[in-house]
Structures are given as structure tokens and as C-alpha cells.
Design an enzyme around this catalytic site. Structure first.
Site, PDB file in Angstrom:
ATOM      1  N   ASP A  96     -26.792 -19.319  59.378  1.00 58.15           N
ATOM      2  CA  ASP A  96     -27.272 -17.970  59.703  1.00 58.15           C
ATOM      3  C   ASP A  96     -27.856 -17.971  61.107  1.00 58.15           C
ATOM      4  O   ASP A  96     -27.536 -17.121  61.943  1.00 58.15           O
ATOM      5  CB  ASP A  96     -28.330 -17.540  58.673  1.00 58.15           C
ATOM      6  CG  ASP A  96     -28.886 -16.157  58.970  1.00 58.15           C
ATOM      7  OD1 ASP A  96     -28.082 -15.255  59.264  1.00 58.15           O
ATOM      8  OD2 ASP A  96     -30.120 -15.982  58.922  1.00 58.15           O
ATOM      9  N   TYR A 118     -30.865 -19.700  50.363  1.00 58.61           N
ATOM     10  CA  TYR A 118     -30.664 -18.288  50.031  1.00 58.61           C
ATOM     11  C   TYR A 118     -30.604 -18.053  48.521  1.00 58.61           C
ATOM     12  O   TYR A 118     -30.911 -16.970  48.059  1.00 58.61           O
ATOM     13  CB  TYR A 118     -29.351 -17.779  50.641  1.00 58.61           C
ATOM     14  CG  TYR A 118     -29.474 -17.314  52.059  1.00 58.61           C
ATOM     15  CD1 TYR A 118     -29.872 -18.191  53.061  1.00 58.61           C
ATOM     16  CD2 TYR A 118     -29.172 -16.004  52.404  1.00 58.61           C
ATOM     17  CE1 TYR A 118     -29.961 -17.769  54.361  1.00 58.61           C
ATOM     18  CE2 TYR A 118     -29.267 -15.575  53.708  1.00 58.61           C
ATOM     19  CZ  TYR A 118     -29.662 -16.460  54.685  1.00 58.61           C
ATOM     20  OH  TYR A 118     -29.755 -16.031  55.981  1.00 58.61           O
ATOM     21  N   LYS A 152     -30.203 -31.628  58.717  1.00 62.74           N
ATOM     22  CA  LYS A 152     -31.530 -32.104  59.103  1.00 62.74           C
ATOM     23  C   LYS A 152     -31.801 -33.340  58.261  1.00 62.74           C
ATOM     24  O   LYS A 152     -32.757 -33.429  57.490  1.00 62.74           O
ATOM     25  CB  LYS A 152     -32.554 -30.980  58.867  1.00 62.74           C
ATOM     26  CG  LYS A 152     -33.935 -31.255  59.414  1.00 62.74           C
ATOM     27  CD  LYS A 152     -34.018 -31.264  60.939  1.00 62.74           C
ATOM     28  CE  LYS A 152     -35.408 -31.649  61.394  1.00 62.74           C
ATOM     29  NZ  LYS A 152     -35.480 -31.898  62.861  1.00 62.74           N
ATOM     30  N   ASP A 199     -25.947 -16.671  64.954  1.00 56.18           N
ATOM     31  CA  ASP A 199     -26.515 -15.651  65.852  1.00 56.18           C
ATOM     32  C   ASP A 199     -26.666 -16.213  67.258  1.00 56.18           C
ATOM     33  O   ASP A 199     -26.386 -15.536  68.247  1.00 56.18           O
ATOM     34  CB  ASP A 199     -27.890 -15.191  65.349  1.00 56.18           C
ATOM     35  CG  ASP A 199     -27.809 -13.921  64.511  1.00 56.18           C
ATOM     36  OD1 ASP A 199     -26.733 -13.673  63.923  1.00 56.18           O
ATOM     37  OD2 ASP A 199     -28.807 -13.184  64.437  1.00 56.18           O
ATOM     38  N   ASP A 259     -31.729 -29.077  65.083  1.00 54.38           N
ATOM     39  CA  ASP A 259     -32.510 -28.721  66.276  1.00 54.38           C
ATOM     40  C   ASP A 259     -31.756 -29.107  67.545  1.00 54.38           C
ATOM     41  O   ASP A 259     -31.720 -28.357  68.533  1.00 54.38           O
ATOM     42  CB  ASP A 259     -33.923 -29.344  66.237  1.00 54.38           C
ATOM     43  CG  ASP A 259     -33.935 -30.817  65.838  1.00 54.38           C
ATOM     44  OD1 ASP A 259     -32.873 -31.357  65.452  1.00 54.38           O
ATOM     45  OD2 ASP A 259     -35.013 -31.444  65.923  1.00 54.38           O
TER      46      ASP A 259
END
Ligand code: IPM
Ligand code: MG
Length: 361
Positions: free
Chosen positions: A251, A146, A195, A255, A227
Site C-alpha cells: 500500500d 489489513y 522486514k 503510492d 525501509d
């Protein structure tokens, strides 16, 4: 005690849900003998309309001067709102990123809780969620993709774009410490998500988190690839206590986790710096399609106000009374449209705010 609270109603349903949270806070003030003074600030689209920019120095300065910030939501409909014809750095979201950075709010806490009364709204099979789940997502909020360098350019006639994912060990350490501190007060399990099979930034993340873990023998740490985590959240959400992760992964996963609860209108969030100061906002967006219709669910904002009482104002008893009032109203079968089910009583935004205020003991 006297407290100075900065309020950012924002855009869309923001003003109406913040109004109900303030109603609840005023009831708390009256019952517990406190005084809350509110300073209203503009951010996002509301700030663009007034000043042409999504964040002003005045908003930053006044927010810094407050004990805490309570926010509704920002942003509009990207297809129809004129805000989205501005260049990206002038759009409502840039204001939100700007205030997070300006206030140093690196730790974003996003609880995803399955409420017993709302279990029917959970999209997962009952056998996966029996007994409920209670996950705290700790998202790093002022670094990573970001805030890395980005640009769009043309090379040999071909359009290119680059975003950069950078972390230094200090940025990782401070959010990891917060995650372990919070896990200590919960079930004592941290799942750090990265990751590391691909990214250097994730390999650094993993080794710094391991170092921090050495100071918390009472907390158990495991690492999970992002993942796999996305999959585990729908396969077995009960395994998680605290999920610690970088900005972009957080983020996306937050959600997903909120959707898994089936009631995003109920989920609060807190963004903290390294003092007790914080910005509190619902996890959901500004829902421009129902703005001003008095049908939005104010509970996520009310629970954000409760997190503010607990984390920034150190008013744990008062925060408990808000959480209990919300539980009681749900037990009594009152619902806004988004969480409505058969046999319950439908309430508007302000009716829900009043009902919860009445139950503050
Ligand atoms: C969130 C939102 C923001 C983010 C947007 C509005 C910039 O999605 O708070 O999760 O990506 O952080
Ligand atoms: Mg988001």
C-alpha cells in the site's frame, strides 16, 4: 465474442472516469467485433447512500457472475462527508476491502511507469531517470495487517489497540508464484520486500519466496528490507522490475512509486484471483474536490480497462490498441490539467476519452 463486464463507478470522480473507459471499450468492441454488456454495481459511498452499507451481497454476487469488474474509485472527503461519521466497518473503504476478500483478489498489480512524454512531471533529477523506468508492484491484497484480528479496548483505565499481521505459507506462495510468472514475461528480476530483521511474518515470507524462486531459475531474486526499498525507489528506481511485497508495505510503496512517476493520473491497477477473473481500477483515489467538474484524468481508468482486456478477457491485440491510442494522444500533445505542460493542448475528461477513442485502430 460476448463479455459481461461489471462496472462500479463508485464515488467522487469515479462515474466520469468510468464513463470514458466505457466509451473506449465500446470503440474497441465496434472495431474488433465484440460485444460488451455492462452491469452497473454500487460500492462504497454510493452503496451507503442507497442501502446504508458499503457492500451488499447483490454487488458481490453480480461481480462474481461477470467476466471481470471495472471500477472507478470509492470514498469521500473524510473531514466533511457523512460517510466518515459511521463506524469504521460501515465506511466506504470497508466495502473495498470486503469485495477484495469476497472475490479472492489476492494479487494486486500496480505498474509505475515513467512515460517519456511526461518525464518533466517526474520529481526526481533527470540523471536518475534517464531512459525511463517501468516497475510492477505486486502487492498481496487479502492477508496481512489489513485482515488480521483487530480490537480497541481499555485495560486498567488505559486505552489500547491491537492489529495483527498474519500470513500462512500458502498465501505467500500463491502471490510469489504470480510475481515470478509476471517477471518471466518482463525483465526477469524480482525484488521481494519485507522486514525480516524484525518480523516473524517477514522471515516466513522470505523463506517461502526462496522456495518458489527455485522453480524459476530464469528469474533473479533479491530480498530488500522495506525501509531500504522506500529509499531506493527515490534513489535509483531503474533497478526495479517486479517488487513483491505484503499488503501494508505494498500500500505504502505503491503510492511512493506512483508519486515518483509524477503522473498518478496515468497509473492503472489490476487485482486478480487464481483464475483469469479480476477487478481493475485506477491507482489514484476518488478526488472528491474535483468530482463532477469534467476535469479529472480518465487515462488511469482507460489503461485499467486495457489491463482487463489483456488479463481477464485474453484480448491482447485489443489491449495493445488501447495502450497505443493513449501513447499517440500524449505524443500529439493532448493533456488533462494534472499532466498539463507548456505548449500542450488542455482537454476535459470527456474530450480526453473521445480523443483516445478516435485513435483506437
Ligand atoms: C489502496 C487504498 C486502499 C488500501 C484504502 C482505500 C482502503 O489506499 O487501494 O491502496 O489501503 O488498500
Ligand atoms: Mg493505498
Amino acid at each position: 465474442m460476448k463479455y459481461n463486464i461489471a462496472c462500479i463507478p463508485g464515488d467522487g470522480i469515479g462515474p466520469e472516469i468510468v464513463r470514458e473507459a466505457v466509451r473506449v471499450l465500446d470503440t474497441v468492441a465496434e472495431k474488433y467485433g465484440h460485444e460488451f454488456k455492462y452491469t452497473e454495481l454500487l460500492l462504497g459511498g454510493a452503496s451507503i447512500d442507497a442501502y446504508g452499507v458499503p457492500l451488499t451481497d447483490e454487488t458481490v454476487e453480480k461481480a462474481k457472475a461477470a467476466d471481470a469488474v471495472l471500477m472507478g474509485s470509492i470514498g469521500g472527503d473524510a473531514k466533511t462527508s457523512p460517510w466518515y461519521r459511521l463506524e469504521p466497518s460501515k465506511r466506504p473503504e470497508a466495502g473495498l476491502l470486503g469485495i477484495r476478500k469476497a472475490l479472492g483478489l489476492f494479487a494486486n498489480l500496480r505498474p509505475a511507469v515513467l512515460y517519456k512524454e511526461l518525464a518533466a512531471a517526474c520529481p526526481l533529477k533527470e540523471e536518475l531517470t534517464e531512459g525511463g523506468f517501468d516497475i510492477m508492484i505486486m502487492r498481496e491484497l487479502t492477508g496481512g495487517l489489513y485482515f488480521g484480528e483487530r480490537k480497541t479496548y481499555v485495560e486498567n483505565g488505559i486505552r489500547c489497540a491491537v492489529d495483527t499481521l498474519t500470513y500462512n505459507e500458502n498465501e505467500i506462495r500463491r502471490i510469489a508464484v504470480k510475481a515470478f510468472e509476471i517477471a518471466k514475461k518482463r525483465r526477469g528480476i524480482v525484488t521481494s520486500v519485507d522486514k525480516a530483521n524484525v518480523l516473524d511474518s517477514s522471515r516466513l515470507w522470505r523463506s517461502v519466496v526462496d522456495e518458489v524462486a527455485a522453480d524459476y531459475p530464469e528469474v533473479s531474486l533479491s530480498h530488500m528490507l522495506v525501509d531500504n526499498c522506500a529509499m531506493q525507489l527515490v534513489r535509483d528506481p531503474k533497478q526495479f522490475d517486479v517488487i513483491l511485497t505484503e499488503n501494508m508495505f505494498g500500500d505504502i510503496l505503491s503510492d511512493e512509486a506512483s508519486m515518483v512517476t509524477g503522473s498518478i493520473g496515468m497509473l492503472a491497477s489490476a487485482s486478480l484471483n487464481d483464475t483469469s477473473f479480476g477487478l481493475y481500477e485506477p491507482s489514484h483515489g476518488s478526488a472528491p474536490d474535483i468530482a463532477g467538474m469534467n476535469k479529472a484524468n480518465p487515462i488511469a481508468t482507460i489503461l485499467s480497462a486495457s489491463m482487463m482486456l489483456r488479463f481477464s478477457l485474453d484480448l491482447g491485440r485489443e489491449a495493445d490498441s488501447v495502450d497505443n491510442a493513449v501513447k499517440k494522444v500524449l505524443e500529439d500533445g493532448y493533456r488533462t490539467g494534472d499532466i498539463m505542460s507548456e505548449g500542450c493542448t488542455a482537454l476535459s475528461t470527456d474530450e480526453m476519452g473521445k480523443k483516445i477513442s478516435e485513435k483506437i485502430l
